[in-house]
Write a protein that holds these residues in place. Structure first.
Motif, PDB file in Angstrom:
ATOM      1  N   CYS A 177      14.485  -6.613 -11.668  1.00 45.78           N
ATOM      2  CA  CYS A 177      13.737  -7.562 -12.562  1.00 45.78           C
ATOM      3  C   CYS A 177      13.969  -8.760 -11.824  1.00 45.78           C
ATOM      4  CB  CYS A 177      14.242  -7.623 -13.887  1.00 45.78           C
ATOM      5  SG  CYS A 177      13.514  -9.065 -14.933  1.00 45.78           S
ATOM      6  N   LEU A 178      15.144  -9.354 -11.463  1.00 42.66           N
ATOM      7  CA  LEU A 178      15.178 -10.516 -10.476  1.00 42.66           C
ATOM      8  C   LEU A 178      14.296 -10.459  -9.251  1.00 42.66           C
ATOM      9  CD1 LEU A 178      19.130 -11.263 -11.010  1.00 42.66           C
ATOM     10  CD2 LEU A 178      17.012 -12.068 -11.956  1.00 42.66           C
ATOM     11  N   ASN A 179      14.290  -9.276  -8.738  1.00 41.96           N
ATOM     12  CA  ASN A 179      13.770  -9.110  -7.207  1.00 41.96           C
ATOM     13  C   ASN A 179      12.114  -9.198  -7.743  1.00 41.96           C
ATOM     14  OD1 ASN A 179      13.181  -8.785  -4.742  1.00 41.96           O
ATOM     15  ND2 ASN A 179      13.028  -6.485  -5.089  1.00 41.96           N
ATOM     16  N   ARG A 182      11.650 -13.106  -8.119  1.00 42.06           N
ATOM     17  CA  ARG A 182      11.542 -13.808  -6.745  1.00 42.06           C
ATOM     18  C   ARG A 182      10.271 -13.515  -5.876  1.00 42.06           C
ATOM     19  NH1 ARG A 182      16.696 -11.415  -6.414  1.00 42.06           N
ATOM     20  NH2 ARG A 182      18.370 -12.863  -6.980  1.00 42.06           N
ATOM     21  N   GLN A 183       9.680 -12.157  -6.033  1.00 41.86           N
ATOM     22  CA  GLN A 183       8.452 -11.804  -5.286  1.00 41.86           C
ATOM     23  C   GLN A 183       7.117 -12.634  -5.997  1.00 41.86           C
ATOM     24  OE1 GLN A 183       7.809  -7.760  -5.047  1.00 41.86           O
ATOM     25  NE2 GLN A 183       9.772  -7.312  -3.940  1.00 41.86           N
ATOM     26  N   ASN A 184       7.219 -12.725  -7.196  1.00 39.03           N
ATOM     27  CA  ASN A 184       6.214 -13.440  -7.961  1.00 39.03           C
ATOM     28  C   ASN A 184       6.067 -14.728  -7.631  1.00 39.03           C
ATOM     29  OD1 ASN A 184       5.426 -11.258  -9.013  1.00 39.03           O
ATOM     30  ND2 ASN A 184       6.483 -11.498 -10.987  1.00 39.03           N
ATOM     31  N   ALA A 185       7.376 -15.477  -7.418  1.00 39.17           N
ATOM     32  CA  ALA A 185       7.382 -16.965  -7.054  1.00 39.17           C
ATOM     33  C   ALA A 185       7.015 -17.293  -5.716  1.00 39.17           C
ATOM     34  CB  ALA A 185       8.927 -17.353  -7.444  1.00 39.17           C
ATOM     35  N   ALA A 186       7.369 -16.223  -4.469  1.00 43.01           N
ATOM     36  CA  ALA A 186       7.123 -16.502  -3.400  1.00 43.01           C
ATOM     37  C   ALA A 186       5.497 -16.211  -3.031  1.00 43.01           C
ATOM     38  CB  ALA A 186       7.875 -15.696  -2.719  1.00 43.01           C
ATOM     39  N   ARG A 187       4.836 -15.530  -3.975  1.00 42.91           N
ATOM     40  CA  ARG A 187       3.593 -14.779  -3.834  1.00 42.91           C
ATOM     41  C   ARG A 187       2.715 -15.941  -3.399  1.00 42.91           C
ATOM     42  NH1 ARG A 187       1.979 -10.116  -7.562  1.00 42.91           N
ATOM     43  NH2 ARG A 187       3.876  -9.407  -6.521  1.00 42.91           N
ATOM     44  N   GLY A 188       2.778 -16.948  -3.926  1.00 43.49           N
ATOM     45  CA  GLY A 188       1.844 -18.123  -3.458  1.00 43.49           C
ATOM     46  C   GLY A 188       1.875 -18.622  -2.259  1.00 43.49           C
ATOM     47  N   GLU A 189       3.029 -18.257  -1.516  1.00 39.55           N
ATOM     48  CA  GLU A 189       3.170 -18.763   0.210  1.00 39.55           C
ATOM     49  C   GLU A 189       2.716 -17.820   0.773  1.00 39.55           C
ATOM     50  OE1 GLU A 189       7.269 -19.339   0.597  1.00 39.55           O
ATOM     51  OE2 GLU A 189       7.673 -20.922  -0.853  1.00 39.55           O
ATOM     52  N   GLY A 190       2.497 -16.585   0.738  1.00 47.88           N
ATOM     53  CA  GLY A 190       1.882 -15.772   1.510  1.00 47.88           C
ATOM     54  C   GLY A 190       1.229 -14.386   0.925  1.00 47.88           C
ATOM     55  N   PRO A 191       0.935 -13.619   1.759  1.00 51.53           N
ATOM     56  CA  PRO A 191       0.098 -12.307   0.770  1.00 51.53           C
ATOM     57  C   PRO A 191       1.443 -11.522   0.188  1.00 51.53           C
ATOM     58  CG  PRO A 191       0.352 -11.928   3.302  1.00 51.53           C
ATOM     59  CD  PRO A 191       0.985 -13.435   3.168  1.00 51.53           C
ATOM     60  N   ALA A 192       0.729 -10.875  -1.139  1.00 53.00           N
ATOM     61  CA  ALA A 192       1.846 -10.186  -1.422  1.00 53.00           C
ATOM     62  C   ALA A 192       2.269  -8.748  -0.853  1.00 53.00           C
ATOM     63  CB  ALA A 192       1.131  -9.777  -3.136  1.00 53.00           C
ATOM     64  N   PRO A 193       3.411  -8.305  -1.208  1.00 52.01           N
ATOM     65  CA  PRO A 193       3.928  -7.162  -0.362  1.00 52.01           C
ATOM     66  C   PRO A 193       3.002  -6.048  -0.495  1.00 52.01           C
ATOM     67  CG  PRO A 193       5.836  -8.098  -1.738  1.00 52.01           C
ATOM     68  CD  PRO A 193       4.417  -8.748  -2.059  1.00 52.01           C
TER      69      PRO A 193
END
Length: 276
Positions: A177-179, A182-193
């Motif tokens: 859940c924490l991961n 973090r991915q949702n928070a960093a998704r605005g900086e680059g493309p989603a995984p």
């Protein structure tokens, strides 16, 4: 039609029909293994019966309802699709009649819902429902146990299941859940995984597409694959709100379980002193 009468508060019309639960149980047992549509309608109708004043008529059939093979069938699609609805329906019924069940029936219900609590393919909300029902049952089961040592063994088994569930949450679901957060928070900086994986897959299959002919089917093969149709809650990660509710239920339930173990210990010591 009978469920319509129940939904319209016409239970008095059916109250004298004592054979209604027997016929419904026979219908469950006679349905084919792959009974998705009929099974869903029958469980929905049973939910209306079990939530009405007619629930006491279904007490003699509790053993049939606690049998998952009879309730859901043996078909893979039926088990995967109907299990959430069946679990919530059975949980409401067992919770409403828990004081009228024997210790053997309560023990069987506890083991059934503890197995659902450990099932990673179910949603986190269903894990919470299973935990709450187990906590509501163990108190009554400990009081009905004769001798008291049997109730203590059941409570120790529940305590072990709750501790193992907390360990699995701390080791696996909470980091997942924490991961995801973090991915949702960093998704605005680059493309989603997911988008990066799709881009790499398209680049890798660029040369192969010129060699292998592309066949356009009139239907989606990926959607019809059984491995793709199965929705496992772990893939998308549990919601924070549902996970918080599950943790609150587990931690708060430990207090009730330990208190029940102490009650069983006191009852066992009193029985030994009285016998001596």
């Amino acid at each position: 039609v009978l469920a319509y009468f129940v939904s319209k508060n016409f239970c008095d019309v059916l109250r004298s029909y004592d054979l209604l639960p027997t016929h419904i149980m026979q219908l469950l047992q006679c349905l084919p293994a792959d009974r998705l549509a009929v099974g869903r309608e029958l469980i929905i109708a049973m939910r209306l019966f079990l939530s009405s004043d007619l629930r006491s008529h279904f007490l003699p059939s509790i053993e049939v309802l606690l049998n998952e093979t009879t309730l859901l069938g043996k078909g893979w699609s039926c088990i995967d699709t109907l299990r959430p609805l069946a679990i919530s329906t059975l949980a409401d019924f067992v919770h409403s009649v828990r004081t009228e069940l024997t210790f053997a029936q309560l023990s069987r219900a506890v083991h059934l819902f503890m197995r659902h609590m450990k099932d990673p393919t179910l949603q986190v909300s269903l894990h919470t429902i299973a935990c709450k029902l187990v906590l509501n049952i163990v108190d009554i089961a400990a009081r009905k146990s004769d001798p008291p040592g049997i109730g203590r063994q059941l409570l120790m088994h529940v305590l072990s299941a709750f501790v193992n569930k907390l360990a699995s949450l701390a080791e696996w679901q909470i980091p997942l859940c924490l991961n995801n957060l973090r991915q949702n928070a960093a998704r605005g900086e680059g493309p989603a995984p997911m988008e990066e994986d799709e881009a790499e897959a398209e680049a890798a299959s660029g040369d192969a597409s010129s060699i292998i002919p592309v066949v356009n089917y009139p239907f989606d093969l990926a959607a019809l694959s059984p491995l793709k149709c199965r929705q496992v809650s772990d893939v998308h990660g549990p919601m924070v709100r549902e996970l918080r509710s599950l943790l609150k239920t587990l931690i708060g339930g430990l207090k009730n379980i330990i208190w029940g173990i102490q009650v069983c210990n006191q009852a066992a010591s009193q029985a030994q002193n009285g016998g001596g």
